[in-house]
Enzyme design. Structure first.
Site, PDB file in Angstrom:
ATOM      1  NE  ARG A  47      -4.187  -4.055   6.956  1.00 27.70           N
ATOM      2  CZ  ARG A  47      -4.885  -2.990   7.366  1.00 27.70           C
ATOM      3  NH1 ARG A  47      -5.978  -2.635   6.715  1.00 27.70           N
ATOM      4  NH2 ARG A  47      -4.524  -2.294   8.400  1.00 27.70           N
ATOM      5  CG  PHE A  58     -16.179  -2.865   2.583  1.00 34.12           C
ATOM      6  CD1 PHE A  58     -17.069  -3.830   3.023  1.00 34.12           C
ATOM      7  CD2 PHE A  58     -15.210  -2.407   3.459  1.00 34.12           C
ATOM      8  CE1 PHE A  58     -17.010  -4.318   4.318  1.00 34.12           C
ATOM      9  CE2 PHE A  58     -15.141  -2.894   4.755  1.00 34.12           C
ATOM     10  CZ  PHE A  58     -16.037  -3.853   5.195  1.00 34.12           C
ATOM     11  CD  GLU A  81     -18.342   1.069   0.790  1.00 33.08           C
ATOM     12  OE1 GLU A  81     -19.589   1.113   0.885  1.00 33.08           O
ATOM     13  OE2 GLU A  81     -17.583   1.139   1.778  1.00 33.08           O
ATOM     14  CB  SER A 129      -7.208   1.584   5.324  1.00 35.61           C
ATOM     15  OG  SER A 129      -8.271   2.076   4.533  1.00 35.61           O
ATOM     16  NE  ARG A 162      -1.847  -1.210   3.683  1.00 30.47           N
ATOM     17  CZ  ARG A 162      -2.204  -0.929   4.939  1.00 30.47           C
ATOM     18  NH1 ARG A 162      -3.426  -0.500   5.201  1.00 30.47           N
ATOM     19  NH2 ARG A 162      -1.337  -1.071   5.934  1.00 30.47           N
TER      20      ARG A 162
END
Length: 321
Positions: A172, A88, A63, A42, A15
């Site tokens: 991640r 999501f 979303e 995030s 990330r």
């Protein structure tokens, strides 16, 4: 310094590579914007937001709206990177991805962060293991699953430079940098053979690539020469490399996703049509339970030892026929 600390220093969060590359590109290209669903932290986009607050749109936990806003920005001449947790982004907004991005071939760059089972203890609602199966069925969408920070950076650069929709699947979970020859280039639709071998072939992507390399090293110690292929480009797919891998007679695919419809499904489709051979698909055969990432990988045998055992199993099954 302990050996453990030394090893940890060599692990990277992809990330961070995504965000730093995007910032570097945005310096020279003012068309690049970002859209998030309350996921600035995030997505590691805090630096981007600080430098260009007017170029980051935070729609909150919405979303479907997020993808629609991204499509609107693309239609207005921007290059939107729509970034959210993969679970999501792809589940809640699948219809918008289908209609507003893929069917219309709109220049939106979808970034599924913290993919696979990276959220661990948050459980099945936060696992993103079905995304490849859903998205592979959509037209026009280029899908890349980077294996390490270098490949993540290259994928971001490519997505920004090419017209049309992309899906980048970013984990991640910390991974090591993959050793590559100097001057190697990332090419869309071209798989990367990281180790040659003619006894069997391991085809992996994302966080499973370095585990596949570890498994190949273990197999070499057992007298088995296994090829290792990084199939980071899921769409378009490198059919020629899959056909060549099937020529070994034993193929094992490894992915941090469902065994139905993802990397394994793509490889199986090619082999069924062009080159039938023994195949083992490794991944998640069911909803993954709640638990740490390490537990989940171990529970479903997504480890170097698990991959080693699968390759041996496929080879032994061939010897019985």
């Amino acid at each position: 310094m302990s050996a453990l600390a030394e090893k940890e220093e060599k692990l990277f969060d992809c990330r961070v590579a995504f965000a730093s590359t995007l910032e570097a590109l945005a310096e020279d290209n003012t068309a690049i914007v970002t859209v998030v669903n309350d996921s600035v932290g995030s997505s590691k986009l805090g630096g981007f937001q600080k430098r260009w607050p007017e170029r980051l749109v935070n729609v909150g936990i919405a979303e479907q709206n997020m993808v629609g806003v991204g499509a609107g920005l693309a239609n207005g001449g921007r290059i939107p990177f729509v970034s959210a947790a993969g679970c999501f982004l792809t589940a809640r907004a699948l219809e918008q991805i289908k209609a507003d991005v893929c069917y219309t071939n709109t220049n939106v760059k979808l970034v599924g962060q913290s993919s696979g089972v990276a959220y661990g203890e948050l459980g099945p609602t936060h696992h993103s293991i079905e995304d490849m199966a859903w998205l592979r069925a959509l037209p026009n969408l280029k899908i890349i699953v980077p294996s390490d920070p270098w490949e993540t950076s290259e994928a971001v650069r490519l997505a920004a430079s090419l017209e049309g929709p992309f899906y980048l699947r970013i984990s991640r979970f910390p991974v090591p940098a993959i050793a590559r020859p100097e001057g190697v280039q990332f090419r869309l639709g071209v798989a990367e053979t990281l180790k040659t071998g003619n006894d069997a072939a391991i085809i992996a992507n994302g966080v499973m690539v370095h585990r596949a390399l570890e498994a190949a090293a273990k197999l070499a110690g057992q007298g088995i020469d296994a090829r290792v292929i990084n199939m980071s480009s899921i769409a378009p797919l490198d059919i020629e490399t899959i056909v060549s891998a099937a020529g070994t007679g034993a193929v094992v695919t490894v992915e941090e996703g469902s065994v139905r419809g993802g990397l394994g499904g793509a490889v199986a489709e090619v082999m069924a049509e062009h080159c039938p051979a023994r195949l083992k698909i490794m991944g998640f055969p069911e909803f993954a339970p709640t638990g740490s990432i390490s537990f989940l990988y171990s529970h479903f045998n997504l480890t170097a030892d698990g991959i080693t055992a699968s390759v041996r199993g496929v080879l032994e099954a061939g010897n019985d026929t």
